[in-house]
Design a protein around this motif. Structure first.
Motif, short mmCIF file in Angstrom:
data_model
loop_
_atom_site.label_atom_id
_atom_site.label_comp_id
_atom_site.label_asym_id
_atom_site.label_seq_id
_atom_site.Cartn_x
_atom_site.Cartn_y
_atom_site.Cartn_z
N PRO A 10 0.86 -0.99 0.24
CA PRO A 10 0.12 -0.13 0.06
C PRO A 10 0.94 1.11 0.07
CG PRO A 10 -0.18 -1.35 2.35
CD PRO A 10 0.53 -2.18 1.07
N GLY A 11 2.19 1.18 0.70
CA GLY A 11 2.80 2.57 0.55
C GLY A 11 3.42 2.87 -0.84
N ALA A 12 3.67 1.79 -1.65
CA ALA A 12 4.00 2.09 -2.70
C ALA A 12 3.06 2.58 -3.87
CB ALA A 12 4.67 0.79 -3.57
N VAL A 13 1.89 2.05 -3.67
CA VAL A 13 0.68 2.40 -4.33
C VAL A 13 0.20 3.87 -4.10
CG1 VAL A 13 -1.95 2.05 -4.71
CG2 VAL A 13 -0.05 0.20 -4.43
N ALA A 14 0.05 4.09 -2.68
CA ALA A 14 -0.21 5.60 -2.27
C ALA A 14 0.85 6.59 -2.59
CB ALA A 14 -0.36 5.63 -0.81
N SER A 34 6.83 -10.66 -7.51
CA SER A 34 7.47 -10.52 -6.68
C SER A 34 6.66 -10.40 -5.17
CB SER A 34 8.64 -9.16 -6.27
OG SER A 34 9.31 -9.12 -5.50
N GLN A 35 7.15 -11.15 -4.15
CA GLN A 35 6.44 -11.15 -2.67
C GLN A 35 6.75 -9.93 -2.07
OE1 GLN A 35 4.23 -13.43 -1.73
NE2 GLN A 35 4.77 -14.41 -3.75
N GLY A 36 7.47 -9.02 -2.35
CA GLY A 36 8.21 -7.83 -1.61
C GLY A 36 7.93 -6.60 -2.32
N ALA A 37 7.51 -6.58 -3.77
CA ALA A 37 7.51 -5.41 -4.50
C ALA A 37 6.50 -5.50 -5.37
CB ALA A 37 8.91 -4.98 -5.21
N VAL A 38 6.08 -4.50 -6.22
CA VAL A 38 5.27 -4.16 -7.25
C VAL A 38 6.04 -4.21 -8.66
CG1 VAL A 38 3.32 -3.39 -5.62
CG2 VAL A 38 4.86 -1.87 -7.20
N THR A 39 5.38 -4.43 -9.77
CA THR A 39 5.92 -4.26 -11.06
C THR A 39 5.08 -3.18 -11.47
OG1 THR A 39 6.32 -6.65 -11.29
CG2 THR A 39 6.15 -5.03 -13.32
N ALA A 40 6.06 -2.17 -11.90
CA ALA A 40 5.37 -0.80 -12.32
C ALA A 40 5.57 -0.67 -14.10
CB ALA A 40 6.06 0.38 -11.97
N LEU A 41 4.59 -0.20 -14.65
CA LEU A 41 4.41 0.20 -16.07
C LEU A 41 3.70 1.21 -16.26
CD1 LEU A 41 4.73 -2.08 -18.76
CD2 LEU A 41 2.20 -2.60 -18.34
N LEU A 42 4.60 2.02 -17.12
CA LEU A 42 4.12 3.41 -17.55
C LEU A 42 3.57 3.35 -19.04
CD1 LEU A 42 5.37 4.07 -14.80
CD2 LEU A 42 6.17 6.25 -15.71
#
Length: 225
Positions: free
Chosen positions: A136-140, A188-196
Motif C-alpha cells: 500500500p505504501g508504494a501504491v499511495a 515478487s512477494q516484496g515489491a510491485v511491478t510498474a508499467l508506464l
C-alpha cells in the motif's frame, strides 16, 4: 575245427605276444565276436554324441535372449564420440528495455463487481501489478505523484485489492494473467511491478520491482504531455 594260422604255410609271421591264433574253417563262428565289436562301437559313438549334444530348445532360447539383452545395453551405454549436448532451447525473458516502445496489449480486466474493464481505455496510466504484494505504501506514493490526467491502476490476480484510503486508484484484477504473461516477469512477494503507458498505448517504462516511483518522476511528467 580251425587250425593255427601261426603254423600254416603262406601266412605272415605274427607277433609272438599275440599267442596262438586259430582261424576257424567256418566264418560264421566269428559272428558273436563281430556282433560284440559292433555293440562296443555303437556304445562309444552314442557316448560321444551325448557329450557334445547342443542345449535343449528352451535353454538355447534363454541363452540367446540374455546375450541379446547384454548387447543392447552395451550399445545404449557405450560413449559415442563426436556427440555433445546441444544448447538449451528455452526462450529468455525479455529485458525491460526490450518492452519499452511496444504497444500495450488490448486486455480486458475486471473490477470489484467482476465487470470487464478495457485497460487501454484508462490511458495514460501508471499500472502497478500487485498480484505478489499489496504494497500500500508504494501504491499511495504513486497516486500522490501522478500528474493530473494520469490514472493509477492496480492489477491483482483473481480479485482486485482495495486501494489505500484517500487515494484515487482504479483497482482491477487479471484472472487470466494476460498482463503478467505479456511482461514475462514473475510476481515478487516484496515489491510491485510498474508499467508506464502513454495515451497512445505505447509502453514508456517497465520496472520489474519498483523501489520508489520518485526515482522515475521525469517519466511520470512526460506521461501527462
Amino acid at each position: 575245427m580251425g587250425k593255427a594260422d601261426a603254423d600254416g604255410p603262406g601266412l605272415p609271421d605274427l607277433p609272438p605276444e599275440w599267442g596262438r591264433v586259430v582261424v576257424p574253417d567256418d566264418a560264421s563262428a566269428l559272428a558273436d565276436e563281430a556282433e560284440q565289436l559292433r555293440r562296443e562301437r555303437r556304445r562309444r559313438t552314442a557316448g560321444h554324441h551325448r557329450r557334445w549334444r547342443p542345449p535343449a530348445g528352451p535353454v538355447l532360447v534363454l541363452v540367446i535372449a540374455v546375450l541379446t539383452t547384454i548387447a543392447g545395453l552395451a550399445v545404449v551405454t557405450w560413449p559415442r564420440a563426436g556427440r555433445s549436448p546441444g544448447p538449451a532451447t528455452s526462450t529468455p525473458d525479455p529485458a525491460p528495455a526490450q518492452l519499452t516502445g511496444r504497444p500495450l496489449p488490448a486486455l480486458d480486466l475486471v473490477d470489484v463487481e467482476q465487470s470487464p474493464v478495457a485497460l487501454r481505455g484508462l490511458l495514460p496510466a501508471v499500472v502497478l501489478l500487485v498480484d505478489g504484494c499489496a504494497c500500500p505504501g508504494a501504491v499511495a506514493e504513486a497516486a500522490a505523484m501522478a500528474p493530473a490526467g494520469v490514472n493509477v491502476v492496480t492489477v491483482a490476480g483473481v480479485h482486485p485489492r482495495a486501494a489505500p484510503a484517500g487515494t484515487r486508484v482504479r483497482a482491477l484484477a487479471d484472472p487470466a494473467g494476460g498482463l503478467r504473461a505479456f511482461l514475462h516477469f514473475p510476481a515478487s512477494q516484496g515489491a510491485v511491478t510498474a508499467l508506464l503507458v502513454d495515451r497512445s498505448g505505447r509502453i514508456t517504462l517497465v520496472v520489474p520491482e519498483l523501489d520508489s516511483i520518485a526515482d522515475h518522476q521525469a517519466e511520470l511528467v512526460r506521461l501527462a504531455g
